[in-house]
Design a protein around this motif. Sequence first.
Motif, PDB file in Angstrom:
ATOM      1  N   UNK A  69       0.853  -1.174   0.000  1.00  0.00           N
ATOM      2  CA  UNK A  69       0.000   0.000   0.000  1.00  0.00           C
ATOM      3  C   UNK A  69       0.893   1.229   0.000  1.00  0.00           C
ATOM      4  N   UNK A  70       0.583   2.159  -0.860  1.00  0.00           N
ATOM      5  CA  UNK A  70       1.358   3.387  -0.972  1.00  0.00           C
ATOM      6  C   UNK A  70       0.459   4.556  -0.608  1.00  0.00           C
ATOM      7  N   UNK A  71       0.998   5.484   0.162  1.00  0.00           N
ATOM      8  CA  UNK A  71       0.256   6.690   0.529  1.00  0.00           C
ATOM      9  C   UNK A  71       1.101   7.900   0.175  1.00  0.00           C
ATOM     10  N   UNK A  72       0.449   8.928  -0.291  1.00  0.00           N
ATOM     11  CA  UNK A  72       1.124  10.205  -0.518  1.00  0.00           C
ATOM     12  C   UNK A  72       0.788  11.084   0.676  1.00  0.00           C
ATOM     13  N   UNK A  73       1.843  11.531   1.354  1.00  0.00           N
ATOM     14  CA  UNK A  73       1.678  12.283   2.596  1.00  0.00           C
ATOM     15  C   UNK A  73       2.360  13.638   2.459  1.00  0.00           C
ATOM     16  N   UNK A  98      -5.050  12.013  -0.582  1.00  0.00           N
ATOM     17  CA  UNK A  98      -3.802  12.387   0.065  1.00  0.00           C
ATOM     18  C   UNK A  98      -3.968  12.384   1.578  1.00  0.00           C
ATOM     19  N   UNK A  99      -2.883  12.127   2.278  1.00  0.00           N
ATOM     20  CA  UNK A  99      -2.864  12.212   3.738  1.00  0.00           C
ATOM     21  C   UNK A  99      -2.168  13.524   4.110  1.00  0.00           C
ATOM     22  N   UNK A 100      -2.848  14.352   4.907  1.00  0.00           N
ATOM     23  CA  UNK A 100      -2.287  15.627   5.335  1.00  0.00           C
ATOM     24  C   UNK A 100      -2.042  15.560   6.839  1.00  0.00           C
ATOM     25  N   UNK A 101      -0.775  15.723   7.231  1.00  0.00           N
ATOM     26  CA  UNK A 101      -0.382  15.699   8.635  1.00  0.00           C
ATOM     27  C   UNK A 101      -0.311  17.148   9.116  1.00  0.00           C
ATOM     28  N   UNK A 102      -1.010  17.473  10.202  1.00  0.00           N
ATOM     29  CA  UNK A 102      -0.993  18.856  10.664  1.00  0.00           C
ATOM     30  C   UNK A 102       0.370  19.274  11.231  1.00  0.00           C
ATOM     31  N   UNK A 103       0.785  20.473  10.871  1.00  0.00           N
ATOM     32  CA  UNK A 103       2.006  21.069  11.409  1.00  0.00           C
ATOM     33  C   UNK A 103       1.777  21.381  12.880  1.00  0.00           C
ATOM     34  N   UNK A 104       2.777  21.128  13.729  1.00  0.00           N
ATOM     35  CA  UNK A 104       2.676  21.447  15.149  1.00  0.00           C
ATOM     36  C   UNK A 104       3.232  22.849  15.357  1.00  0.00           C
ATOM     37  N   UNK A 116      -5.724  22.567  -1.553  1.00  0.00           N
ATOM     38  CA  UNK A 116      -7.185  22.698  -1.535  1.00  0.00           C
ATOM     39  C   UNK A 116      -7.833  21.362  -1.162  1.00  0.00           C
ATOM     40  N   UNK A 117      -8.883  21.405  -0.343  1.00  0.00           N
ATOM     41  CA  UNK A 117      -9.551  20.162   0.072  1.00  0.00           C
ATOM     42  C   UNK A 117      -9.988  19.291  -1.103  1.00  0.00           C
ATOM     43  N   UNK A 118     -10.400  19.894  -2.202  1.00  0.00           N
ATOM     44  CA  UNK A 118     -10.828  19.099  -3.364  1.00  0.00           C
ATOM     45  C   UNK A 118      -9.666  18.268  -3.917  1.00  0.00           C
ATOM     46  N   UNK A 119      -8.470  18.819  -3.920  1.00  0.00           N
ATOM     47  CA  UNK A 119      -7.287  18.104  -4.406  1.00  0.00           C
ATOM     48  C   UNK A 119      -6.937  16.956  -3.455  1.00  0.00           C
ATOM     49  N   UNK A 120      -6.987  17.227  -2.158  1.00  0.00           N
ATOM     50  CA  UNK A 120      -6.702  16.195  -1.152  1.00  0.00           C
ATOM     51  C   UNK A 120      -7.665  15.027  -1.315  1.00  0.00           C
TER      52      UNK A 120
END
Length: 65
Positions: free
Chosen positions: A7-11, A28-34, A19-23
């Motif tokens: 399984x491959x994920x783009x992070x 896509x997996x978006x990790x929040x910046x701390x 943009x949310x539509x692109x995600x």
Amino acid sequence: MANSQATVAIVTDSIASLPPALVQAYDLEVVPLVLAWDGETYLDGVDITPQAFYRLFKERDTKPS
């Protein structure tokens, strides 16, 4: 050996501001910046919005890290 598929994920992190539509379109997996600021910790896009960030940036004498 059992047949298995990789399984491959783009992070990316939230600083990319995709943009949310692109995600959603590319799953896509978006990790929040701390963000650490005056002893408080925020997760970008979870605990603090861009609008709130810029408001605090203008109001506070300290800067985030």
